[in-house]
Design an enzyme around this catalytic site. Structure first.
Site, PDB file in Angstrom:
ATOM      1  N   ARG A   1       0.953  -1.242   0.124  1.00 20.26           N
ATOM      2  CA  ARG A   1      -0.048  -0.089   0.006  1.00 20.26           C
ATOM      3  C   ARG A   1       0.778   1.392  -0.271  1.00 20.26           C
ATOM      4  O   ARG A   1       0.470   2.238  -0.813  1.00 20.26           O
ATOM      5  CB  ARG A   1      -0.914   0.041   1.268  1.00 20.26           C
ATOM      6  CG  ARG A   1      -1.891  -1.265   1.162  1.00 20.26           C
ATOM      7  CD  ARG A   1      -2.926  -1.095   2.436  1.00 20.26           C
ATOM      8  NE  ARG A   1      -3.929  -2.018   2.312  1.00 20.26           N
ATOM      9  CZ  ARG A   1      -4.836  -1.974   3.069  1.00 20.26           C
ATOM     10  NH1 ARG A   1      -4.953  -0.981   4.063  1.00 20.26           N
ATOM     11  NH2 ARG A   1      -5.782  -3.106   3.233  1.00 20.26           N
TER      12      ARG A   1
ATOM     13  N   ASP B   1     -15.702   8.672   9.390  1.00 21.77           N
ATOM     14  CA  ASP B   1     -14.692   7.841   9.187  1.00 21.77           C
ATOM     15  C   ASP B   1     -13.307   8.746   9.165  1.00 21.77           C
ATOM     16  O   ASP B   1     -13.324  10.054   9.015  1.00 21.77           O
ATOM     17  CB  ASP B   1     -14.842   6.926   7.806  1.00 21.77           C
ATOM     18  CG  ASP B   1     -13.958   5.867   7.501  1.00 21.77           C
ATOM     19  OD1 ASP B   1     -14.544   4.621   7.958  1.00 21.77           O
ATOM     20  OD2 ASP B   1     -12.552   5.906   7.683  1.00 21.77           O
TER      21      ASP B   1
HETATM   22  C1  LIG Z   1     -13.497  -2.577   7.770  1.00 26.50           C
HETATM   23  S1  LIG Z   1     -13.984  -0.845   7.763  1.00 26.50           S
HETATM   24  C2  LIG Z   1     -15.901  -1.133   8.433  1.00 26.50           C
HETATM   25  C3  LIG Z   1     -16.927  -0.391   7.362  1.00 26.50           C
HETATM   26  C4  LIG Z   1     -18.415  -0.858   8.069  1.00 26.50           C
HETATM   27  N1  LIG Z   1     -18.521  -0.422   9.440  1.00 26.50           N
HETATM   28  C5  LIG Z   1     -18.713  -2.178   8.092  1.00 26.50           C
HETATM   29  O1  LIG Z   1     -18.749  -2.878   9.063  1.00 26.50           O
HETATM   30  O2  LIG Z   1     -18.968  -2.862   7.082  1.00 26.50           O
HETATM   31  C6  LIG Z   1     -13.496  -0.007   8.914  1.00 26.50           C
HETATM   32  C7  LIG Z   1     -13.244   1.460   8.589  1.00 26.50           C
HETATM   33  O3  LIG Z   1     -12.817   1.885  10.101  1.00 26.50           O
HETATM   34  C8  LIG Z   1     -12.215   3.248   9.650  1.00 26.50           C
HETATM   35  N2  LIG Z   1     -10.970   3.570  10.816  1.00 26.50           N
HETATM   36  C9  LIG Z   1     -10.157   2.834  11.165  1.00 26.50           C
HETATM   37  N3  LIG Z   1      -9.719   3.459  12.281  1.00 26.50           N
HETATM   38  C10 LIG Z   1     -10.243   4.799  12.521  1.00 26.50           C
HETATM   39  C11 LIG Z   1     -10.199   5.768  13.527  1.00 26.50           C
HETATM   40  N4  LIG Z   1      -9.292   5.827  14.436  1.00 26.50           N
HETATM   41  N5  LIG Z   1     -11.016   6.744  13.284  1.00 26.50           N
HETATM   42  C12 LIG Z   1     -12.382   6.653  12.466  1.00 26.50           C
HETATM   43  N6  LIG Z   1     -12.411   5.605  11.406  1.00 26.50           N
HETATM   44  C13 LIG Z   1     -11.165   4.553  11.673  1.00 26.50           C
HETATM   45  C14 LIG Z   1     -11.351   2.900   8.270  1.00 26.50           C
HETATM   46  O4  LIG Z   1     -10.920   4.045   7.644  1.00 26.50           O
HETATM   47  C15 LIG Z   1     -12.362   1.958   7.645  1.00 26.50           C
HETATM   48  O5  LIG Z   1     -13.077   2.575   6.697  1.00 26.50           O
END
Ligand SMILES: C[S@@+](CC[C@H](N)C(=O)[O-])C[C@H]1O[C@@H](n2cnc3c(N)ncnc32)[C@H](O)[C@@H]1O
Length: 281
Positions: free
Chosen positions: A39, A151
């Site tokens: 990445r 996000d």
């Molecule tokens: C795997 S996705 C989950 C999406 C959705 N909630 C689902 O279950 O389908 C995880 C998301 O968490 C976000 N994320 C990770 N660390 C974060 C943080 N410290 N604050 C806000 N968002 C975060 C990532 O950018 C990502 O878009």
């Protein structure tokens, strides 16, 4: 030293791990090294650097600018419409009837999709809410209902705001929801579904790092934080779920991801089974 396009030393990887943890809470174990390499190699290419020493120098010196690319690169954004569908069935059958009854005085309902990724989760919430309101229009006409979708990753938020999804990736949508809530359009990169105003208007997308201060003043009836904390360690999870409990109304609902649980993380929720929780204190 490796003989690959952008040499990455152990010290480089440790540095990257530390920045990721400090800035996002995401724990990058050693097994993630290849993923991190591929990445961030894209960032090295874009910046025209030769190795990770140079990349880290840029990351540290032009903080604001490269840091957001760095963060966008290390997040994992996998999601889909109506992922873990049982949560949405639970909303329709139990949560909404309960919450709408309890909020009769304020006629206001607030839902938060925390870690919303590219928007499929908040749009699924909006569809579930819109279907519930349509069925109960005689009771809940003109209520103030809103979904906050946040996000950390600015790229995924832009996609959520656009509300355009490839048909081929929208399996989770039923035919009736697809007809009711989306228009279809052919674009250069394929056939898309475009979210209609009636669900778009329910959602506000905002960038928010869950580790930072939260600007929201009001409390929520329901929080979805699914498949986000799997990337965090227990200490970060403890702090986060305590803050979710503070940000929920009394007896508010919390949904987490299928591989997550609150055992030894929080005592402020009672488990309702199937990764569904209710705030108890
Ligand atoms: C795997 S996705 C989950 C999406 C959705 N909630 C689902 O279950 O389908 C995880 C998301 O968490 C976000 N994320 C990770 N660390 C974060 C943080 N410290 N604050 C806000 N968002 C975060 C990532 O950018 C990502 O878009």
């Amino acid at each position: 030293m490796e003989s690959r396009e952008f040499p990455m030393t152990d010290a480089n990887f440790t540095h990257i791990k530390n920045v990721a943890y400090d800035r996002t809470g995401i724990v990058l174990g050693d097994h993630k090294r290849e993923m991190v390499y591929s990445r961030l190699a894209r960032r090295c290419r874009a910046l025209g650097v030769n190795d990770f020493d140079q990349y880290i120098h840029i990351l540290e010196s032009q903080e604001g600018e490269e840091l957001s690319h760095f963060v966008n690169s290390i997040t994992t954004n996998l999601t889909s419409f109506f992922r873990e569908k049982h949560h949405f069935d639970f909303l329709t059958e139990t949560v909404f009837p309960d919450v709408f009854k309890a909020n009769a005085a304020t006629r206001k309902v607030r839902i938060w999709s925390a870690g919303c990724s590219t928007g499929e989760e908040p749009y699924s919430l909006a569809i579930t809410l819109a279907n519930f309101l349509k069925l109960n229009s005689h009771k809940y006409k003109d209520w103030d209902v809103k979904i906050l979708a946040t996000d950390l990753d600015s790229n995924v938020l832009d996609k959520g705001k656009r509300g355009a999804y490839l048909v081929s990736g929208a399996d989770g949508l039923s035919d009736s929801d697809r007809k009711e809530y989306f228009t279809e359009s052919d674009q250069e990169d394929g056939h898309h579904l475009l979210a209609k105003e009636k669900i778009r208007n329910l959602i506000t997308f905002n960038r928010l790092n869950l580790l930072h201060k939260w600007p929201m003043k009001g409390k929520f009836d329901v929080i979805f934080c699914r498949n986000v904390v799997i990337y965090f360690d227990k200490d970060t999870q403890k702090v986060l779920f305590d803050r979710y409990a503070n940000q929920l109304k009394d007896a508010g609902y919390l949904m987490i991801g299928h591989s997550e649980n609150l055992h030894r993380v929080s005592t402020r929720f009672s488990a309702l089974g199937n990764t569904r929780y209710k705030k108890i204190n």
